[in-house]
Write a protein that holds these residues in place. Structure first.
Motif, PDB file in Angstrom:
ATOM      1  N   GLY A  67      40.029  56.565  37.053  1.00 29.19           N
ATOM      2  CA  GLY A  67      38.788  56.752  36.305  1.00 29.19           C
ATOM      3  C   GLY A  67      38.651  58.088  35.614  1.00 29.19           C
ATOM      4  O   GLY A  67      38.156  58.174  34.486  1.00 29.19           O
ATOM      5  N   ALA A  84      36.998  53.939  39.070  1.00 33.86           N
ATOM      6  CA  ALA A  84      35.675  53.999  39.701  1.00 33.86           C
ATOM      7  C   ALA A  84      34.586  53.584  38.726  1.00 33.86           C
ATOM      8  O   ALA A  84      34.508  54.075  37.603  1.00 33.86           O
ATOM      9  CB  ALA A  84      35.406  55.415  40.206  1.00 33.86           C
ATOM     10  N   GLY A  85      33.751  52.644  39.158  1.00 34.16           N
ATOM     11  CA  GLY A  85      32.669  52.168  38.317  1.00 34.16           C
ATOM     12  C   GLY A  85      33.119  51.315  37.152  1.00 34.16           C
ATOM     13  O   GLY A  85      32.311  50.949  36.296  1.00 34.16           O
ATOM     14  N   ALA A  95      37.322  47.591  38.385  1.00 32.89           N
ATOM     15  CA  ALA A  95      36.468  48.571  39.057  1.00 32.89           C
ATOM     16  C   ALA A  95      36.952  48.800  40.484  1.00 32.89           C
ATOM     17  O   ALA A  95      37.214  47.847  41.227  1.00 32.89           O
ATOM     18  CB  ALA A  95      35.022  48.091  39.077  1.00 32.89           C
ATOM     19  N   GLU A 154      35.354  49.772  43.066  1.00 35.47           N
ATOM     20  CA  GLU A 154      34.439  49.207  44.069  1.00 35.47           C
ATOM     21  C   GLU A 154      34.665  47.707  44.254  1.00 35.47           C
ATOM     22  O   GLU A 154      34.618  47.202  45.384  1.00 35.47           O
ATOM     23  CB  GLU A 154      32.983  49.455  43.655  1.00 35.47           C
ATOM     24  N   THR A 164      30.509  54.093  45.786  1.00 35.15           N
ATOM     25  CA  THR A 164      29.468  53.502  44.950  1.00 35.15           C
ATOM     26  C   THR A 164      28.478  54.558  44.479  1.00 35.15           C
ATOM     27  O   THR A 164      28.065  54.575  43.313  1.00 35.15           O
ATOM     28  CB  THR A 164      28.734  52.394  45.727  1.00 35.15           C
ATOM     29  N   SER A 197      30.073  56.573  41.656  1.00 36.49           N
ATOM     30  CA  SER A 197      30.074  55.868  40.376  1.00 36.49           C
ATOM     31  C   SER A 197      28.677  55.801  39.780  1.00 36.49           C
ATOM     32  O   SER A 197      28.508  55.896  38.562  1.00 36.49           O
ATOM     33  CB  SER A 197      30.650  54.460  40.550  1.00 36.49           C
ATOM     34  N   SER A 248      26.710  51.205  35.362  1.00 39.04           N
ATOM     35  CA  SER A 248      28.104  50.904  35.666  1.00 39.04           C
ATOM     36  C   SER A 248      28.381  49.426  35.442  1.00 39.04           C
ATOM     37  O   SER A 248      27.580  48.565  35.806  1.00 39.04           O
ATOM     38  CB  SER A 248      28.416  51.260  37.119  1.00 39.04           C
ATOM     39  N   SER A 281      30.618  47.825  37.035  1.00 40.67           N
ATOM     40  CA  SER A 281      31.114  47.270  38.287  1.00 40.67           C
ATOM     41  C   SER A 281      30.081  46.352  38.917  1.00 40.67           C
ATOM     42  O   SER A 281      28.939  46.742  39.146  1.00 40.67           O
ATOM     43  CB  SER A 281      31.446  48.397  39.264  1.00 40.67           C
ATOM     44  N   VAL A 332      29.012  47.840  42.339  1.00 47.65           N
ATOM     45  CA  VAL A 332      28.080  48.957  42.190  1.00 47.65           C
ATOM     46  C   VAL A 332      26.678  48.437  41.899  1.00 47.65           C
ATOM     47  O   VAL A 332      25.697  48.880  42.498  1.00 47.65           O
ATOM     48  CB  VAL A 332      28.545  49.918  41.071  1.00 47.65           C
TER      49      VAL A 332
END
Length: 314
Positions: free
Chosen positions: A25, A247-248, A264, A266, A287, A290, A301, A303, A306
């Motif tokens: 990320g 991330a995210g 993502a 997560e 989480t 992000s 985000s 995700s 998330v």
């Protein structure tokens, strides 16, 4: 679902006990931002990612600022995070000059970025596939002589926006070339997100047949058509234990209008924890990190995990 906001762990047969998440990320994600993210924010992002338990975090790229202005602060950023304990901080190096800049700051993990197709090699590297490999060969050799770990990214492994489906033998040729020049690991990129599980397994089998062992292979899926987790599970079933994620869900693909970007982290962690696979990652902290970065970028985000966990906290 447990009260901690984690899935119930129900292991499936034939899967690895632990997976290394290769977090991209901070580099692959943020380089796609329209505006440059301030260096202190990037450094704090990386620190928070490390605090969540991620142990491999790709920090930046030592590419010429003209080509990726969002990462023009590589020399300023890397020293701010290079002392994080127990964390590998790979950096992208496009050529010998980029490698020298990275080595001067003490980088111990670097990556080169190749293409499986001529069209993308020309568009992204302004060279043919063979010309780009010729540029990377002395870079990898010099990095290995310096005792540095080298990853070889291979983009367009499954499909190309100009050429369509990519022949498997074409991907295998680039992968074996990178291995022969000394790359310690390879990352197979589904750059426009068109792969499906059977396609993934067929490529992995072919790579094994031509002498590329599964334990040096990582996978890098985009979720353009919603296939990233399914493709990841197929790779895990084959024995792959390194998975790239952002991330995210930061980052995207500029070649497909419907692209939804990188897998993502997560979402990946939710699936892995549900399968009883160890990651070392605290999903709650990840989480929160992000969500923190999404606030600084001024948008939610992408995700799903998330969003789901953030909604439960409200």
């Amino acid at each position: 679902m447990s009260v901690e906001g984690l899935p119930m762990a129900v292991p499936a047969p034939g899967l690895p006990a632990r997976v290394r998440i290769y977090e991209v990320g901070a580099r692959d994600g943020l380089q796609n931002e329209q505006a440059a993210v301030p260096t202190p924010v990037k450094a704090e992002f990386i620190r928070r990612l490390a605090d969540s338990g991620l142990t491999t975090i790709e920090a930046t790229s030592f590419v010429h600022p003209k080509w990726v202005p969002q990462l023009a602060d590589a020399e300023e950023l890397f020293p701010l995070v290079s002392s994080l304990p127990g964390v590998a901080l790979p950096v992208l190096v496009p050529n010998r000059r980029g490698l020298e800049r990275a080595l001067a700051l003490g980088a111990e993990h670097v990556a080169v970025f190749a293409s499986a197709t001529e069209s993308f090699a020309k568009a992204n590297l302004n060279r043919t596939v063979d010309e780009s490999l010729a540029v990377f060969e002395p870079v990898v050799r010099h990095a290995k002589d310096a005792g540095v770990h080298v990853r070889g990214y291979v983009s367009m492994c499954f499909g190309d926006p100009w050429e369509g489906a990519v022949p498997l033998h074409q991907v295998a040729r680039v992968c074996t070339a990178l291995r022969d020049m000394g790359c310690d690991e390879l990352s197979l990129g589904d750059t426009i997100g068109v792969a499906t599980p059977g396609h993934v397994l067929e490529l992995l089998h072919l790579l094994n047949e031509v002498g590329v062992p599964t334990n040096v292979i990582g996978v890098h899926f985009h979720d353009t058509y919603g296939q990233a987790l399914a493709n990841t599970l197929a790779a895990l079933q084959h024995g792959v234990t390194t998975v790239d994620a952002s991330a995210g869900g930061l980052g995207g693909c500029p070649y497909a209008k419907s692209a939804t970007g990188n897998l993502a982290t997560e979402d990946l962690v939710w699936m892995l924890h549900g399968l009883g696979i160890e990651t070392g990652v605290d999903l709650g902290r990840l989480t929160a990190t992000s969500g923190w970065m999404a606030e600084r970028l001024g948008r939610p985000s992408p995700s799903r995990t998330v969003r789901a966990l953030s909604h439960k906290e409200q």
